[in-house]
Design an enzyme around this catalytic site. Structure first.
Site, PDB file in Angstrom:
ATOM      1  N   ASP A 219      46.743  33.282  27.502  1.00 30.16           N
ATOM      2  CA  ASP A 219      46.919  32.630  28.798  1.00 30.16           C
ATOM      3  C   ASP A 219      46.291  33.437  29.925  1.00 30.16           C
ATOM      4  O   ASP A 219      45.747  32.886  30.879  1.00 30.16           O
ATOM      5  CB  ASP A 219      48.413  32.437  29.097  1.00 30.16           C
ATOM      6  CG  ASP A 219      49.075  31.482  28.124  1.00 30.16           C
ATOM      7  OD1 ASP A 219      48.485  30.426  27.863  1.00 30.16           O
ATOM      8  OD2 ASP A 219      50.170  31.800  27.629  1.00 30.16           O
TER       9      ASP A 219
ATOM     10  N   ASP B 142      35.820  48.316  37.839  1.00 27.34           N
ATOM     11  CA  ASP B 142      35.597  49.473  36.970  1.00 27.34           C
ATOM     12  C   ASP B 142      34.777  50.560  37.659  1.00 27.34           C
ATOM     13  O   ASP B 142      34.633  51.660  37.125  1.00 27.34           O
ATOM     14  CB  ASP B 142      34.890  49.021  35.690  1.00 27.34           C
ATOM     15  CG  ASP B 142      35.161  49.971  34.529  1.00 27.34           C
ATOM     16  OD1 ASP B 142      36.232  50.621  34.555  1.00 27.34           O
ATOM     17  OD2 ASP B 142      34.330  50.057  33.619  1.00 27.34           O
TER      18      ASP B 142
ATOM     19  N   HIS C 279      50.574  43.190  42.074  1.00 28.19           N
ATOM     20  CA  HIS C 279      50.060  42.240  43.065  1.00 28.19           C
ATOM     21  C   HIS C 279      49.217  41.151  42.403  1.00 28.19           C
ATOM     22  O   HIS C 279      49.418  39.950  42.653  1.00 28.19           O
ATOM     23  CB  HIS C 279      49.230  43.002  44.103  1.00 28.19           C
ATOM     24  CG  HIS C 279      48.617  42.131  45.154  1.00 28.19           C
ATOM     25  ND1 HIS C 279      49.229  41.896  46.365  1.00 28.19           N
ATOM     26  CD2 HIS C 279      47.444  41.435  45.180  1.00 28.19           C
ATOM     27  CE1 HIS C 279      48.461  41.094  47.092  1.00 28.19           C
ATOM     28  NE2 HIS C 279      47.365  40.808  46.392  1.00 28.19           N
ATOM     29  N   GLU C 280      48.285  41.551  41.548  1.00 25.15           N
ATOM     30  CA  GLU C 280      47.406  40.563  40.916  1.00 25.15           C
ATOM     31  C   GLU C 280      48.173  39.669  39.940  1.00 25.15           C
ATOM     32  O   GLU C 280      47.873  38.476  39.808  1.00 25.15           O
ATOM     33  CB  GLU C 280      46.253  41.267  40.199  1.00 25.15           C
ATOM     34  CG  GLU C 280      45.298  42.005  41.133  1.00 25.15           C
ATOM     35  CD  GLU C 280      44.682  41.102  42.195  1.00 25.15           C
ATOM     36  OE1 GLU C 280      44.399  39.924  41.883  1.00 25.15           O
ATOM     37  OE2 GLU C 280      44.502  41.560  43.335  1.00 25.15           O
TER      38      GLU C 280
ATOM     39  N   HIS D 293      49.515  36.831  41.711  1.00 29.03           N
ATOM     40  CA  HIS D 293      48.551  35.739  41.873  1.00 29.03           C
ATOM     41  C   HIS D 293      48.483  34.876  40.615  1.00 29.03           C
ATOM     42  O   HIS D 293      48.382  33.646  40.692  1.00 29.03           O
ATOM     43  CB  HIS D 293      47.165  36.299  42.191  1.00 29.03           C
ATOM     44  CG  HIS D 293      47.016  36.814  43.591  1.00 29.03           C
ATOM     45  ND1 HIS D 293      47.475  36.127  44.693  1.00 29.03           N
ATOM     46  CD2 HIS D 293      46.454  37.963  44.065  1.00 29.03           C
ATOM     47  CE1 HIS D 293      47.199  36.817  45.791  1.00 29.03           C
ATOM     48  NE2 HIS D 293      46.586  37.939  45.433  1.00 29.03           N
TER      49      HIS D 293
ATOM     50  N   HIS E 297      49.086  35.277  49.254  1.00 33.27           N
ATOM     51  CA  HIS E 297      49.428  36.479  50.006  1.00 33.27           C
ATOM     52  C   HIS E 297      50.626  36.231  50.918  1.00 33.27           C
ATOM     53  O   HIS E 297      50.842  35.121  51.408  1.00 33.27           O
ATOM     54  CB  HIS E 297      48.236  36.950  50.832  1.00 33.27           C
ATOM     55  CG  HIS E 297      47.194  37.640  50.013  1.00 33.27           C
ATOM     56  ND1 HIS E 297      45.850  37.575  50.292  1.00 33.27           N
ATOM     57  CD2 HIS E 297      47.295  38.412  48.893  1.00 33.27           C
ATOM     58  CE1 HIS E 297      45.174  38.275  49.399  1.00 33.27           C
ATOM     59  NE2 HIS E 297      46.030  38.789  48.538  1.00 33.27           N
TER      60      HIS E 297
ATOM     61  N   MET F 126      53.172  41.122  47.684  1.00 36.24           N
ATOM     62  CA  MET F 126      52.064  40.186  47.882  1.00 36.24           C
ATOM     63  C   MET F 126      51.391  40.340  49.244  1.00 36.24           C
ATOM     64  O   MET F 126      50.544  39.532  49.616  1.00 36.24           O
ATOM     65  CB  MET F 126      52.550  38.747  47.676  1.00 36.24           C
ATOM     66  CG  MET F 126      53.001  38.447  46.248  1.00 36.24           C
ATOM     67  SD  MET F 126      51.835  39.005  44.964  1.00 36.24           S
ATOM     68  CE  MET F 126      50.408  37.979  45.326  1.00 36.24           C
TER      69      MET F 126
END
Length: 408
Positions: free
Chosen positions: A33, A71, A87-88, A91, A97, A105
């Site tokens: 997923d 990276d 945080h990601e 999302h 946000h 967030m």
């Protein structure tokens, strides 16, 4: 292996609050997923990672949700990596946000270690619901008359901050941090308590008003007895009275001297912002406003005879209108009235950035900052009222007198 452990921990920060299980995909899974990858995005001190998805991300069924870490960035700062991961993942769960700086967030790192904030919880609960029982009973007394909550306006808590209850006997109790109710007064004449910014007040049946000194059961007399007093309202660092003759008065801060605010009006309800802007709902439905220090009269803000209640959170102003229970927010930048709930509300309450709506069926809802999107906190028909503080904590009083605290 270390990164897998960190990602597992980051996912757990969210899944402990919602009925969703997220686990690493086994090697024989054709399509996971969520995909996490490290890709060079160019040297940058601001672009740490990004999340993309084909679907809306709220069902986790698209198989095309990607969290991409830069990276080219040296991930030597564990705090930054952990914040970015949590945080990601927010999302990927469908959250946008936040406008709350202490929330996970919030769109900027700023070197701050953040934990899941009540604003984050409200957002993710609005999408997925709740994982655990939400309320815990902190008192069960059929004699409870009402509850109030005191929060200081500054970042430093006051010793008097906290939850208070008034019982039918006139006893006033404070809910201590260790979970005990401590009596701060017991006077059979007490009919109302109010508080704000580290100050607690009580009104007696004869209209006299007292301010708690913070010591034992010692109270300072600040208002002489008068059968003209209807109620008291504490806000910012002020205490106000609303009177039968239509006047609104403010304590001068000295002795028992009170200053009447402009001409008498047929006041139905008053509310005060953090900057001491005084809002007044009149019996005609008109809403008027007076700016601190209240020397320039009242400005008419609205003339809708269907207005039934008002509330203020921080500097945001809301009203309840119509028999169907519509909640409307005043967008002061425009300025325009904007409906945020189209039906069902019978009472509204705001504290700081949080707005709550109480429905006749006993259900309690918290506004998500998106018009017409509300998070349901409870749905018991036994509910009598709800209050909260500026940090997102919530308490509910039942018709039975029980007091509950939102814990999840």
């Amino acid at each position: 292996m270390l990164f897998i452990q960190r990602f597992n921990s980051a996912f757990a920060k969210w899944t402990q609050h919602i009925p969703v299980t997220i686990a690493p995909a086994s090697s024989n899974v054709v399509r996971a997923d969520i995909h996490i990858r490290f890709v060079p995005l160019g040297p940058s001190e601001t672009v740490y990672a990004a999340t993309s998805m084909v679907a809306d991300g709220t069902t986790l069924s698209s198989g095309l949700i990607n969290i991409t870490f830069n990276d080219d960035y040296n991930w030597s700062d564990d705090r930054l990596f952990n914040f970015t991961a949590v945080h990601e993942i927010g999302h990927t769960l469908g959250l946008s946000h936040s406008k709350v700086q202490n929330a996970v967030m919030w769109p900027f790192y700023e070197g701050i270690t953040r934990v899941i904030h009540p604003d984050d919880e409200a957002a993710v609960h609005a999408v997925y619901g709740w994982r655990n029982p939400r309320w815990t009973r902190i008192d069960a007394n059929p004699g409870t008359r009402g509850i109030v909550q005191i929060s200081s306006g500054s970042s430093i808590p006051s010793p008097l901050d906290g939850l208070y209850q008034l019982r039918m006997t006139g006893e006033v109790l404070w809910y201590s941090p260790n979970g005990n109710w401590l009596s701060v007064d017991k006077n059979k004449d007490t009919v109302q308590i109010a508080g704000s910014s580290g100050n607690l007040y009580q009104r007696h049946a004869d209209g006299s008003i007292y301010r708690y000194t913070g010591s034992g059961s010692n109270w300072q007399w600040i208002g002489a007895s008068s059968d003209n007093i209807i109620d008291i309202v504490a806000a910012a660092d002020q205490i106000y009275t609303r009177r039968k003759d239509g006047w609104v008065a403010r304590w001068s801060g000295s002795g028992t001297t009170w200053n009447s605010i402009e001409q008498p009006l047929l006041s139905k309800q008053i509310a005060v912002s953090d900057k001491k802007t005084l809002w007044n709902l009149l019996t005609t439905g008109e809403i008027v406003r007076s700016e601190w220090p209240y020397g320039s009269g009242w400005a008419i803000i609205d003339q809708n005879p269907e207005n039934t209640a008002i509330t203020v959170g921080g500097e945001e102003f809301y009203k309840l209108q119509g028999s169907s229970g519509q909640v409307v927010w005043l967008d002061m930048e425009t300025p325009m009235w904007r409906m945020i709930e189209d039906a069902g509300s019978s009472a509204i309450y705001a504290s700081g950035q949080y707005l709550y709506s109480y429905h006749n069926d006993g259900s309690i809802w918290r506004y998500t900052d998106t018009p017409f999107v509300w998070e349901q906190l409870d749905n018991t028909s036994n509910s009598a009222s709800v209050i909260g503080d500026s940090r997102g904590n919530v308490w509910e009083m039942l018709k039975s007198g029980d007091i509950l605290q939102l814990i999840s």
